[in-house]
Design a protein around this motif. Structure first.
Motif, short mmCIF file in Angstrom:
data_model
loop_
_atom_site.label_atom_id
_atom_site.label_comp_id
_atom_site.label_asym_id
_atom_site.label_seq_id
_atom_site.Cartn_x
_atom_site.Cartn_y
_atom_site.Cartn_z
N GLY A 166 -4.29 105.71 75.00
CA GLY A 166 -3.24 104.92 75.62
C GLY A 166 -2.82 103.66 74.89
N ILE A 167 -3.28 103.43 73.66
CA ILE A 167 -2.86 102.23 72.93
C ILE A 167 -1.47 102.47 72.36
CG2 ILE A 167 -3.39 100.62 71.07
CD1 ILE A 167 -6.30 101.40 71.29
N PRO A 168 -0.50 101.61 72.65
CA PRO A 168 0.86 101.84 72.17
C PRO A 168 0.95 101.81 70.64
CG PRO A 168 0.84 100.21 73.94
CD PRO A 168 -0.58 100.43 73.54
N VAL A 169 1.90 102.57 70.13
CA VAL A 169 2.19 102.58 68.70
C VAL A 169 2.99 101.33 68.35
CG1 VAL A 169 3.38 103.78 66.83
CG2 VAL A 169 2.13 105.09 68.59
N SER A 170 2.61 100.66 67.27
CA SER A 170 3.38 99.52 66.75
C SER A 170 3.81 99.86 65.32
CB SER A 170 2.55 98.23 66.80
OG SER A 170 1.29 98.41 66.15
N ARG A 171 4.28 98.90 64.59
CA ARG A 171 4.71 99.19 63.22
C ARG A 171 4.41 98.00 62.32
NH1 ARG A 171 9.95 97.23 61.99
NH2 ARG A 171 10.92 96.15 63.75
N PHE A 172 4.28 98.30 61.02
CA PHE A 172 3.99 97.24 60.06
C PHE A 172 4.73 97.52 58.76
CE2 PHE A 172 0.82 100.48 59.27
CZ PHE A 172 0.67 100.51 57.90
N VAL A 173 4.84 96.47 57.92
CA VAL A 173 5.55 96.56 56.65
C VAL A 173 4.70 95.89 55.57
CG1 VAL A 173 7.65 95.96 55.38
CG2 VAL A 173 7.77 96.43 57.85
N TRP A 174 4.48 96.60 54.47
CA TRP A 174 3.91 96.01 53.26
C TRP A 174 5.06 95.68 52.30
CZ3 TRP A 174 -0.88 94.56 53.37
CH2 TRP A 174 -1.90 95.32 53.95
N MET A 175 5.01 94.51 51.67
CA MET A 175 5.99 94.14 50.65
C MET A 175 5.26 93.64 49.41
SD MET A 175 8.80 92.30 53.10
CE MET A 175 7.54 91.87 54.31
N ILE A 176 5.61 94.18 48.25
CA ILE A 176 4.98 93.84 46.98
C ILE A 176 6.02 93.19 46.07
CG2 ILE A 176 3.81 94.72 44.93
CD1 ILE A 176 2.92 97.13 46.63
N ALA A 177 5.68 92.03 45.52
CA ALA A 177 6.58 91.35 44.58
C ALA A 177 5.76 90.92 43.36
CB ALA A 177 7.23 90.13 45.23
N PRO A 178 5.96 91.56 42.21
CA PRO A 178 5.20 91.18 41.01
C PRO A 178 5.57 89.79 40.53
CG PRO A 178 6.92 92.76 40.47
CD PRO A 178 6.92 92.66 41.96
N GLN A 179 4.56 89.04 40.10
CA GLN A 179 4.77 87.69 39.58
C GLN A 179 3.82 87.46 38.41
OE1 GLN A 179 4.67 84.58 42.50
NE2 GLN A 179 6.12 85.59 43.87
N SER A 180 4.30 87.74 37.22
CA SER A 180 3.50 87.57 36.01
C SER A 180 2.22 88.40 36.11
CB SER A 180 3.20 86.08 35.78
OG SER A 180 2.53 85.89 34.57
N ASP A 181 1.05 87.75 36.06
CA ASP A 181 -0.22 88.47 36.13
C ASP A 181 -0.63 88.79 37.56
OD1 ASP A 181 -0.40 88.31 33.39
OD2 ASP A 181 -1.63 86.49 33.41
N PHE A 182 0.12 88.33 38.54
CA PHE A 182 -0.23 88.52 39.93
C PHE A 182 0.80 89.40 40.64
CE2 PHE A 182 -2.38 84.67 38.76
CZ PHE A 182 -3.54 84.64 39.52
N CYS A 183 0.42 89.90 41.80
CA CYS A 183 1.36 90.50 42.73
C CYS A 183 1.28 89.73 44.04
CB CYS A 183 1.03 91.97 42.99
SG CYS A 183 1.61 93.09 41.72
N GLU A 184 2.43 89.37 44.56
CA GLU A 184 2.49 88.78 45.89
C GLU A 184 2.55 89.91 46.91
OE1 GLU A 184 5.96 86.76 48.58
OE2 GLU A 184 5.79 86.08 46.50
N LEU A 185 1.59 89.91 47.83
CA LEU A 185 1.53 90.94 48.87
C LEU A 185 1.75 90.30 50.22
CD1 LEU A 185 0.91 93.89 49.72
CD2 LEU A 185 -1.49 93.20 49.91
N THR A 186 2.74 90.81 50.95
CA THR A 186 3.05 90.30 52.28
C THR A 186 2.95 91.44 53.29
OG1 THR A 186 4.57 88.66 51.36
CG2 THR A 186 4.78 89.13 53.71
N LEU A 187 2.31 91.15 54.40
CA LEU A 187 2.22 92.10 55.52
C LEU A 187 2.94 91.51 56.72
CD1 LEU A 187 0.84 94.60 57.07
CD2 LEU A 187 -0.79 92.84 57.83
N GLU A 188 3.79 92.30 57.38
CA GLU A 188 4.38 91.92 58.65
C GLU A 188 4.04 93.01 59.67
OE1 GLU A 188 8.30 89.48 57.04
OE2 GLU A 188 8.57 91.36 58.14
N HIS A 189 3.53 92.61 60.83
CA HIS A 189 3.20 93.57 61.89
C HIS A 189 4.07 93.26 63.10
CE1 HIS A 189 -0.19 96.28 63.57
NE2 HIS A 189 0.92 96.46 64.27
N TYR A 190 4.75 94.29 63.62
CA TYR A 190 5.69 94.16 64.72
C TYR A 190 5.18 94.90 65.95
CZ TYR A 190 9.07 92.77 61.10
OH TYR A 190 9.72 92.14 60.07
N ASP A 191 5.62 94.43 67.13
CA ASP A 191 5.37 95.13 68.39
C ASP A 191 3.89 95.29 68.70
OD1 ASP A 191 8.18 95.49 68.51
OD2 ASP A 191 8.01 97.33 67.33
#
Length: 246
Positions: free
Chosen positions: A186-211
């Motif tokens: 009975g746990i409701p389904v929600s949704r999430f988004v991964w976003m990757i943005a390369p920055q030189s030697d690094f990658c910026e990783l962002t997570l957003e979780h909705y609902d």
């Protein structure tokens, strides 16, 4: 690290963090209720918290929403309180523009996490999309299988723990997915988004979780453990699963 402790030294800024802990995603006007100061005064405190990485901003239309980011606190605890636990380092302040196709006004996320990982864009993409990578960083299960457009995470008895069905993918840049818990009925389904943005030697990783459903306060802790393990594995090559208690 100095900026984190400087930000925490002021009781007004601690009050703002407490307010965001109780209800994430508040606007500047909302936070004025928690901190009875002028709009300018609250904005100055938020800027200090943002510079320390403790608060993340997400703009949606005319409104800017603020989110508590616990990763720098985890890093500080790892350094002095839990010296054998590796936590991620978070740099800078989020200025994020998320897009959802065909939507003029996107809703604000319930939870946001942002970190920087020293790795290639390909390595990070593979870690988020390949089922066998889960064994190296997932905090609660070493096993996942791919079933078409879904990653299915398994419990030790072979039953499903979580199903993450991808609904939209921009290769190596963005993943949108459903979050369907299976560990209880009975746990409701929600949704999430991964976003990757390369920055030189690094990658910026962002997570957003909705609902996120009522009673889903523990989702944030799970994401923080997962991303901490992911960062450590990709940067050191050492599988790191930061599991919870019990």
């Amino acid at each position: 690290m100095d900026s984190v402790f400087k930000a925490l030294a002021d009781p007004s800024r601690r009050d703002l963090l407490d307010a965001l802990r109780q209800k994430d995603g508040q606007t500047l006007s909302d936070l004025q209720v928690a901190l009875p100061q002028s709009r300018f005064g609250v904005a100055k405190h938020l800027k200090v918290l943002e510079d320390a990485g403790l608060v993340t901003r997400v703009k949606r239309g005319r409104f800017t929403h603020h989110y508590l980011n616990a990763v720098p606190l985890a890093e500080a605890m790892a350094r002095w309180i839990e010296p054998y636990t590796v936590a991620p380092a978070v740099l800078g302040v989020l200025d994020l523009k998320a897009r959802l196709e065909g939507t003029a006004m996107t809703p604000k996320p319930d939870y946001v996490l942002r970190t920087f990982i020293r790795c290639t864009q390909d390595a990070l993409w593979d870690a988020l999309t390949q089922a066998d990578a889960a064994a190296n960083y997932h905090p609660f299960t070493p096993e996942a299988v791919r079933d078409g457009d879904a990653l299915v995470y398994k419990l030790p008895d072979g039953s499903n723990m979580l199903i993450c069905r991808e609904t939209s993918k921009t290769p190596k840049t963005r993943i949108e997915a459903e979050f369907a818990p299976q560990w209880a009925p009975g746990i409701p389904v929600s949704r999430f988004v991964w976003m990757i943005a390369p920055q030189s030697d690094f990658c910026e990783l962002t997570l957003e979780h909705y609902d996120i459903p009522e009673g889903g306060e523990g989702y944030a802790d799970g994401w923080e453990r997962l991303v901490s393990g992911l960062k450590t594995w990709l940067e050191t090559g050492t599988p790191t699963r930061i599991g919870g208690q019990g």
